[in-house]
Design a protein around this motif. Sequence first.
Motif, PDB file in Angstrom:
ATOM      1  N   UNK A 288       0.875  -1.245   0.153  1.00 54.36           N
ATOM      2  CA  UNK A 288       0.086   0.550  -0.048  1.00 54.36           C
ATOM      3  C   UNK A 288       1.106   1.610  -0.060  1.00 54.36           C
ATOM      4  N   UNK A 289       2.058   1.418   0.552  1.00 56.04           N
ATOM      5  CA  UNK A 289       2.886   2.742   1.131  1.00 56.04           C
ATOM      6  C   UNK A 289       3.299   2.565  -0.536  1.00 56.04           C
ATOM      7  N   UNK A 290       4.067   1.703  -1.012  1.00 52.55           N
ATOM      8  CA  UNK A 290       4.781   1.796  -2.430  1.00 52.55           C
ATOM      9  C   UNK A 290       3.552   2.075  -3.364  1.00 52.55           C
ATOM     10  N   UNK A 291       2.436   2.368  -3.178  1.00 48.27           N
ATOM     11  CA  UNK A 291       2.103   1.877  -4.278  1.00 48.27           C
ATOM     12  C   UNK A 291       0.699   3.676  -4.710  1.00 48.27           C
ATOM     13  N   UNK A 292       0.902   4.134  -3.445  1.00 51.43           N
ATOM     14  CA  UNK A 292      -0.011   4.804  -2.938  1.00 51.43           C
ATOM     15  C   UNK A 292      -0.381   6.458  -3.438  1.00 51.43           C
ATOM     16  N   UNK A 293       1.082   6.708  -4.179  1.00 51.64           N
ATOM     17  CA  UNK A 293       1.236   8.019  -4.952  1.00 51.64           C
ATOM     18  C   UNK A 293       1.248   7.700  -6.637  1.00 51.64           C
ATOM     19  N   UNK A 294       2.026   6.722  -6.693  1.00 48.50           N
ATOM     20  CA  UNK A 294       2.743   5.946  -7.625  1.00 48.50           C
ATOM     21  C   UNK A 294       3.907   7.066  -8.616  1.00 48.50           C
ATOM     22  N   UNK A 295       4.317   7.979  -7.485  1.00 47.56           N
ATOM     23  CA  UNK A 295       6.196   8.356  -7.823  1.00 47.56           C
ATOM     24  C   UNK A 295       6.846   7.597  -8.046  1.00 47.56           C
ATOM     25  N   UNK A 296       7.902   7.763  -9.567  1.00 50.66           N
ATOM     26  CA  UNK A 296       9.335   7.447  -8.743  1.00 50.66           C
ATOM     27  C   UNK A 296       9.929   7.096  -7.843  1.00 50.66           C
ATOM     28  N   UNK A 297      11.169   5.823  -7.348  1.00 46.99           N
ATOM     29  CA  UNK A 297      11.086   5.781  -7.194  1.00 46.99           C
ATOM     30  C   UNK A 297      12.957   6.351  -6.668  1.00 46.99           C
ATOM     31  N   UNK A 298      12.503   7.518  -5.462  1.00 47.09           N
ATOM     32  CA  UNK A 298      14.129   8.310  -5.016  1.00 47.09           C
ATOM     33  C   UNK A 298      15.122   7.216  -5.136  1.00 47.09           C
ATOM     34  N   UNK A 299      15.158   6.691  -4.408  1.00 51.32           N
ATOM     35  CA  UNK A 299      16.256   5.404  -3.583  1.00 51.32           C
ATOM     36  C   UNK A 299      16.151   4.038  -3.397  1.00 51.32           C
ATOM     37  N   UNK A 300      16.798   3.714  -5.231  1.00 51.01           N
ATOM     38  CA  UNK A 300      16.632   2.382  -5.401  1.00 51.01           C
ATOM     39  C   UNK A 300      17.143   1.222  -4.448  1.00 51.01           C
ATOM     40  N   UNK A 301      17.930   1.341  -4.702  1.00 49.54           N
ATOM     41  CA  UNK A 301      18.413  -0.168  -3.651  1.00 49.54           C
ATOM     42  C   UNK A 301      18.144   0.017  -2.061  1.00 49.54           C
ATOM     43  N   UNK A 458      23.826   9.578 -12.947  1.00 49.11           N
ATOM     44  CA  UNK A 458      22.655   8.945 -11.846  1.00 49.11           C
ATOM     45  C   UNK A 458      21.753   8.337 -12.703  1.00 49.11           C
ATOM     46  N   UNK A 459      22.163   7.131 -11.933  1.00 48.65           N
ATOM     47  CA  UNK A 459      20.936   6.209 -12.086  1.00 48.65           C
ATOM     48  C   UNK A 459      19.299   6.207 -11.732  1.00 48.65           C
ATOM     49  N   UNK A 460      19.631   7.121 -10.260  1.00 49.86           N
ATOM     50  CA  UNK A 460      18.474   7.094  -9.639  1.00 49.86           C
ATOM     51  C   UNK A 460      16.781   7.486 -10.759  1.00 49.86           C
ATOM     52  N   UNK A 461      16.313   6.272  -9.416  1.00 56.52           N
ATOM     53  CA  UNK A 461      14.881   6.534 -10.696  1.00 56.52           C
ATOM     54  C   UNK A 461      14.029   7.435 -10.764  1.00 56.52           C
ATOM     55  N   UNK A 462      13.983   8.634 -11.992  1.00 58.75           N
ATOM     56  CA  UNK A 462      13.565   9.732 -11.878  1.00 58.75           C
ATOM     57  C   UNK A 462      13.103   9.697 -12.611  1.00 58.75           C
ATOM     58  N   UNK A 463      12.288  10.343 -13.364  1.00 58.75           N
ATOM     59  CA  UNK A 463      11.846  10.502 -15.046  1.00 58.75           C
ATOM     60  C   UNK A 463      12.253  11.181 -15.207  1.00 58.75           C
ATOM     61  N   UNK A 464      12.404  11.255 -16.914  1.00 65.90           N
ATOM     62  CA  UNK A 464      13.910  11.934 -17.480  1.00 65.90           C
ATOM     63  C   UNK A 464      12.446  13.173 -18.005  1.00 65.90           C
ATOM     64  N   UNK A 548       7.404  -0.610 -10.529  1.00 65.41           N
ATOM     65  CA  UNK A 548       7.990   0.364  -9.412  1.00 65.41           C
ATOM     66  C   UNK A 548       9.171   0.879 -10.062  1.00 65.41           C
ATOM     67  N   UNK A 549      10.204   0.067 -10.688  1.00 59.44           N
ATOM     68  CA  UNK A 549      11.338   0.805 -11.915  1.00 59.44           C
ATOM     69  C   UNK A 549      10.379   1.358 -13.053  1.00 59.44           C
ATOM     70  N   UNK A 550       9.326   0.904 -13.840  1.00 58.47           N
ATOM     71  CA  UNK A 550       8.044   1.218 -15.176  1.00 58.47           C
ATOM     72  C   UNK A 550       8.150   2.822 -15.051  1.00 58.47           C
ATOM     73  N   UNK A 551       7.932   3.097 -13.504  1.00 56.62           N
ATOM     74  CA  UNK A 551       7.019   4.640 -13.364  1.00 56.62           C
ATOM     75  C   UNK A 551       8.594   5.358 -14.084  1.00 56.62           C
ATOM     76  N   UNK A 552       9.524   5.174 -13.846  1.00 59.85           N
ATOM     77  CA  UNK A 552      10.428   6.179 -13.843  1.00 59.85           C
ATOM     78  C   UNK A 552      10.827   6.472 -15.769  1.00 59.85           C
TER      79      UNK A 552
END
Length: 568
Positions: A288-301, A458-464, A548-552
């Motif tokens: 629930x917490x991982x999907x509650x806003x569907x934003x990309x992961x800031x810190x994937x590891x 940086x390969x942080x999961x942030x959208x381009x 989750x990675x697909x969000x980026x």
Amino acid sequence: MQIQYQTQRLSMRFFMLMAVLFIIQVGFGLLLAMQHVDPTLLAGTLNFNIARAEHLNLGILWILSGFIGTILFVGPLMSKRELAAPALIKFLFYALCAVTIWNFISQGFAADGVAGWWMGQPWIQEGLEYLEAGRAADVVILIGFSILAYVVWRTFPPRKDWNEIHWGLAIGVLALTFVWLFGMFFVERQDLSEYFRWYVVHYWVEGVWEVIHISLIGFLLVLLFDANVKSVGYAVFWGVVLVWLSGLIGNAHHYFWIGTPEFWQFWGSLFSALEPLPLVFCFWHIYLDAHHDRKPLKNAPAFYFILGSVVLEQVGAGILGFTMTFALTNVWSHGTWITPAHGHLALFGTFGMLGIAAAYFAVPVMRGIKEFDQRLGKTAFWLVFTGMLGIAFAFAMGGTAQIFIYRTLSLDWFGGDVYPAMNFFKALVPVFGAVFLFGTGIIVYDLMTMGKRAPAQSTAAAPDVHAGPLAVAHAPGRWSRYLEGYEAGLWLMGMWIFGAVITFGLLSFNLPTVRAGNPTLPYILAWIGYPGLLLITLLFVWRFLASLDARAKDPANVALPQVLAQPA
């Protein structure tokens, strides 16, 4: 995120100690795996029993170091003020180092049978499994836990301002100190000694550590996803309540075979079966917490290892714990390789991965790294996750053969009857162990050098946001589409179905046909249950993280409003 309180930096030394002890412990584990293949390896120099004791004790020490580091890092954030008594925290670190060094030294005395008796207590080493260090080390450990409890309670705000996470962590550190007392006195009667030893080994780890684990997981989710504190606190509250309710009497599944009254077989089996309930609750809330806003992961590891912690807690502690704690299954599995299959997944998966996750969150903050190359951390996760699943498979299948050859047919262990039957699985353990060691090396290197290496892209999961129409080419496929709750439930149900198959396989050893010498049914159920459970675990984590990675890569996420939805 930037460092907000200077005393948070005191956690760095504990995370670095965790990393060093972790790789040493894994090295001992690989040595043990090779000694299973060749029992003469280092015989007379570093015998198997000494190496095993070092492996077990170092596992507890590096996980505790990660726990302490995590508590010290999040404590000021939960309290909105600096940590109390920083001088005591520094003393705590040196005390932990001293206990670690003494652990190495005391095993040499154990090999020579020197206990250091004084006033009826073994002060140098006591020889109890998992509690090998002597009373002198026990006293230092008690002082260390008392310091940790004092620091947490002094740092926290007034109790009227506590939420459920404060209560869970505060109760956890007090219980950490109190329950340790049960392992601090020698009892001559073996059954009574075992009774109190399991209070430490089971309830200290599987009860108290679980309370701290649930509380820390909850707060890390708040930090990673800006999740609603009240909603997370609700999950922490019920998780803690269920852990204490089921764990206290569930501890009795250790009493079956140490001369305690027969009624413990019923009550221990019943409440042990209830112990997975808080783990299911924790597992569901992380979805629930991982999907509650569907934003990309800031810190994937950091999130990868949090997810690994919760999933392996479900599989190792929950499902495999469930399969082997009934009296009618435990009579066969107890003391066989079935036990380390459960133990490795539960201990490393639940508690070890939490410390690694916290380090991946805290170290970049303390070193002032705004963005870092996350590929090493993600690669290391898959190596240690896959390696640990492989190790558990080898242990479980080898243990199934061991039960039939040794326990059912009563063939001679030392005469070599059991050894050939387990040969293939004994060879698999160092193979998967090498994979795990490689992943461990990457984790240690990454944490030690993070911010000190030449900066990589940086390969942080942030959208381009500049990708424009080209981002459409990276739209999520079927495997990486959004993970709906019903699908996550189906994955969870699949895990428990394979767990039921494993349970029936262990129960089938009670059948007259099997006890007469026909292993077909337990072998078939084991070959369906264990590979099925471990494979579905691997696929589920892959599916979860792919979504989750697909969000980026999904341009639709760029325009998502910064609104924190309330998890249901």
